[in-house]
Design a protein around this motif. Structure first.
Motif, mmCIF file in Angstrom:
data_model
loop_
_atom_site.group_PDB
_atom_site.id
_atom_site.type_symbol
_atom_site.label_atom_id
_atom_site.label_comp_id
_atom_site.label_asym_id
_atom_site.label_seq_id
_atom_site.Cartn_x
_atom_site.Cartn_y
_atom_site.Cartn_z
ATOM 1 N N LYS A 1 0.695 -1.050 0.191
ATOM 2 C CA LYS A 1 -0.182 -0.117 0.556
ATOM 3 C C LYS A 1 0.898 1.711 0.182
ATOM 4 O O LYS A 1 1.799 1.412 0.312
ATOM 5 C CB LYS A 1 -1.207 0.107 1.122
ATOM 6 C CG LYS A 1 -1.312 -1.403 1.577
ATOM 7 C CD LYS A 1 -3.283 -1.341 0.019
ATOM 8 C CE LYS A 1 -3.652 -1.958 0.384
ATOM 9 N NZ LYS A 1 -4.666 -2.185 -0.933
ATOM 10 N N PRO A 2 0.403 2.069 -0.274
ATOM 11 C CA PRO A 2 0.883 3.428 -0.230
ATOM 12 C C PRO A 2 1.921 4.430 1.523
ATOM 13 O O PRO A 2 3.084 4.310 0.805
ATOM 14 C CB PRO A 2 -0.021 4.822 -0.893
ATOM 15 C CG PRO A 2 -1.431 3.782 -1.713
ATOM 16 C CD PRO A 2 -0.966 2.714 -0.948
ATOM 17 N N ALA A 3 0.989 3.378 2.225
ATOM 18 C CA ALA A 3 1.897 4.092 3.390
ATOM 19 C C ALA A 3 2.701 3.297 3.781
ATOM 20 O O ALA A 3 4.161 4.298 3.694
ATOM 21 C CB ALA A 3 1.198 4.201 4.481
ATOM 22 N N VAL A 4 2.976 1.726 2.815
ATOM 23 C CA VAL A 4 4.326 1.383 3.429
ATOM 24 C C VAL A 4 5.729 2.119 2.549
ATOM 25 O O VAL A 4 6.426 1.777 2.055
ATOM 26 C CB VAL A 4 3.845 -0.525 3.410
ATOM 27 C CG1 VAL A 4 5.127 -1.559 3.510
ATOM 28 C CG2 VAL A 4 2.909 -0.488 3.913
ATOM 29 N N LYS A 5 4.809 1.852 0.747
ATOM 30 C CA LYS A 5 6.040 2.354 0.089
ATOM 31 C C LYS A 5 6.657 3.686 0.956
ATOM 32 O O LYS A 5 8.061 3.705 0.149
ATOM 33 C CB LYS A 5 5.089 2.688 -1.885
ATOM 34 C CG LYS A 5 4.594 1.983 -1.774
ATOM 35 C CD LYS A 5 3.702 2.287 -3.615
ATOM 36 C CE LYS A 5 3.077 0.016 -3.956
ATOM 37 N NZ LYS A 5 2.151 0.658 -5.475
ATOM 38 N N CYS A 6 6.098 4.875 1.365
ATOM 39 C CA CYS A 6 6.211 6.357 1.728
ATOM 40 C C CYS A 6 7.397 6.004 2.529
ATOM 41 O O CYS A 6 8.634 6.779 2.548
ATOM 42 C CB CYS A 6 5.059 6.636 2.384
ATOM 43 S SG CYS A 6 5.292 8.312 2.301
ATOM 44 N N VAL A 7 7.220 5.229 3.640
ATOM 45 C CA VAL A 7 7.714 4.316 4.564
ATOM 46 C C VAL A 7 9.105 4.173 4.279
ATOM 47 O O VAL A 7 10.080 4.817 4.449
ATOM 48 C CB VAL A 7 7.311 3.812 5.909
ATOM 49 C CG1 VAL A 7 8.578 3.504 7.046
ATOM 50 C CG2 VAL A 7 6.269 5.105 6.540
ATOM 51 N N ARG A 8 9.651 2.825 3.218
ATOM 52 C CA ARG A 8 10.284 2.170 2.668
ATOM 53 C C ARG A 8 11.461 3.802 1.832
ATOM 54 O O ARG A 8 12.423 3.146 1.779
ATOM 55 C CB ARG A 8 9.502 1.307 1.515
ATOM 56 C CG ARG A 8 10.881 0.628 1.234
ATOM 57 C CD ARG A 8 10.617 0.081 -0.057
ATOM 58 N NE ARG A 8 11.189 -0.897 -1.279
ATOM 59 C CZ ARG A 8 11.406 -0.216 -2.543
ATOM 60 N NH1 ARG A 8 11.120 0.518 -2.909
ATOM 61 N NH2 ARG A 8 12.203 -0.465 -3.010
ATOM 62 N N ASN A 9 10.642 4.726 1.300
ATOM 63 C CA ASN A 9 11.302 5.364 0.239
ATOM 64 C C ASN A 9 11.752 6.242 0.829
ATOM 65 O O ASN A 9 13.398 6.431 0.819
ATOM 66 C CB ASN A 9 10.432 6.338 -0.688
ATOM 67 C CG ASN A 9 10.305 4.934 -2.134
ATOM 68 O OD1 ASN A 9 10.734 4.514 -2.239
ATOM 69 N ND2 ASN A 9 8.517 5.353 -2.766
ATOM 70 N N ARG A 10 11.288 6.679 2.443
ATOM 71 C CA ARG A 10 12.214 7.317 3.291
ATOM 72 C C ARG A 10 13.248 7.088 3.891
ATOM 73 O O ARG A 10 13.983 7.854 3.986
ATOM 74 C CB ARG A 10 11.295 8.125 4.533
ATOM 75 C CG ARG A 10 10.287 9.308 3.978
ATOM 76 C CD ARG A 10 9.479 9.647 4.540
ATOM 77 N NE ARG A 10 8.272 9.033 5.320
ATOM 78 C CZ ARG A 10 7.902 8.682 6.197
ATOM 79 N NH1 ARG A 10 8.336 9.935 7.099
ATOM 80 N NH2 ARG A 10 6.818 8.110 6.501
ATOM 81 N N ILE A 11 13.148 5.904 4.293
ATOM 82 C CA ILE A 11 14.063 4.556 4.711
ATOM 83 C C ILE A 11 15.114 4.919 4.095
ATOM 84 O O ILE A 11 16.697 4.911 4.080
ATOM 85 C CB ILE A 11 13.735 3.372 5.072
ATOM 86 C CG1 ILE A 11 13.168 3.746 6.666
ATOM 87 C CG2 ILE A 11 15.114 3.137 5.860
ATOM 88 C CD1 ILE A 11 12.537 2.995 7.145
ATOM 89 N N LEU A 12 14.734 4.926 1.817
ATOM 90 C CA LEU A 12 16.282 4.802 1.390
ATOM 91 C C LEU A 12 17.196 5.680 0.762
ATOM 92 O O LEU A 12 18.096 5.356 0.523
ATOM 93 C CB LEU A 12 15.176 3.759 -0.010
ATOM 94 C CG LEU A 12 15.459 2.172 0.289
ATOM 95 C CD1 LEU A 12 14.183 1.559 -0.797
ATOM 96 C CD2 LEU A 12 16.551 1.784 0.486
ATOM 97 N N ASN A 13 15.983 6.572 0.814
ATOM 98 C CA ASN A 13 16.187 7.735 0.438
ATOM 99 C C ASN A 13 16.703 8.374 2.000
ATOM 100 O O ASN A 13 17.094 9.373 1.265
ATOM 101 C CB ASN A 13 15.155 8.698 -0.382
ATOM 102 C CG ASN A 13 15.319 8.006 -1.648
ATOM 103 O OD1 ASN A 13 15.840 6.819 -1.697
ATOM 104 N ND2 ASN A 13 13.041 8.325 -2.134
ATOM 105 N N GLY A 14 16.848 8.351 2.321
ATOM 106 C CA GLY A 14 18.018 9.153 3.379
ATOM 107 C C GLY A 14 17.394 9.050 4.847
ATOM 108 O O GLY A 14 17.709 9.638 6.076
#
Length: 170
Positions: free
Chosen positions: A157-170
């Protein structure tokens, strides 16, 4: 109106959760309230108590630091997804030091953040908690990032994608 197990069994709305929080706040005894109700075997009582606790400010929740491990145990052991999610939300708002790292809890967070059958709220908070625990050890942070990179992101879901991207991007 006094807080009782019977009352907590009937708490089903945001307004009721706010009322519970306000009453606990007026006593200032977040620790006593948590010990009495947040770990109840009746999931409705535990859920309502935890829901009220999620309304507290971080400085109010700091009283609960001494029972961090009990919240962790509850999150890992409960069969009720609402109790799990709310317990994890309380844990997320508590301090976590290198000495608090529990490998069983880290494994739990990895497992639940990747489980596509898990609720997105639980996946997201498990991902955040895994990140917090891994920060203390570069080799664990590398493992977390590798794990996040191989996730089949289309299944989340979008919420999980958002947290994942924030972790991976810094």
């Amino acid at each position: 109106m006094a807080i009782t197990s019977e009352r907590l069994q009937q708490t089903f709305s945001e307004g009721c959760a706010q009322e519970i929080y306000q009453e606990v706040k007026s006593t200032g005894d977040f620790l006593g309230f948590s010990r009495q109700y947040a770990f109840s075997q009746d999931y409705r009582v535990a859920r309502s108590a935890l829901w009220g606790l999620t309304k507290a400010r971080k400085d109010e929740l700091s009283q609960l630091q001494v029972i961090l491990n009990e919240f962790i145990d509850q999150a890992m052991q409960t069969d009720n997804s609402s109790v799990r999610r709310l317990s994890l939300n309380v844990i997320e708002r508590l301090e976590m030091s290198e000495d608090d790292l529990r490998t069983d809890f880290l494994d739990f967070c990895f497992e639940h953040m990747m489980d596509i059958e898990e609720f997105p709220g639980i996946q997201s908070v498990c991902m955040k908690l895994a990140f917090r625990m891994c920060k203390f050890y570069p080799e664990l942070m590398d493992e977390l990032k590798r794990t996040l990179e191989v996730m089949e992101i289309d299944y989340y879901k979008p919420a999980v994608k958002c947290v994942r991207n924030r972790i991976l991007n810094g």
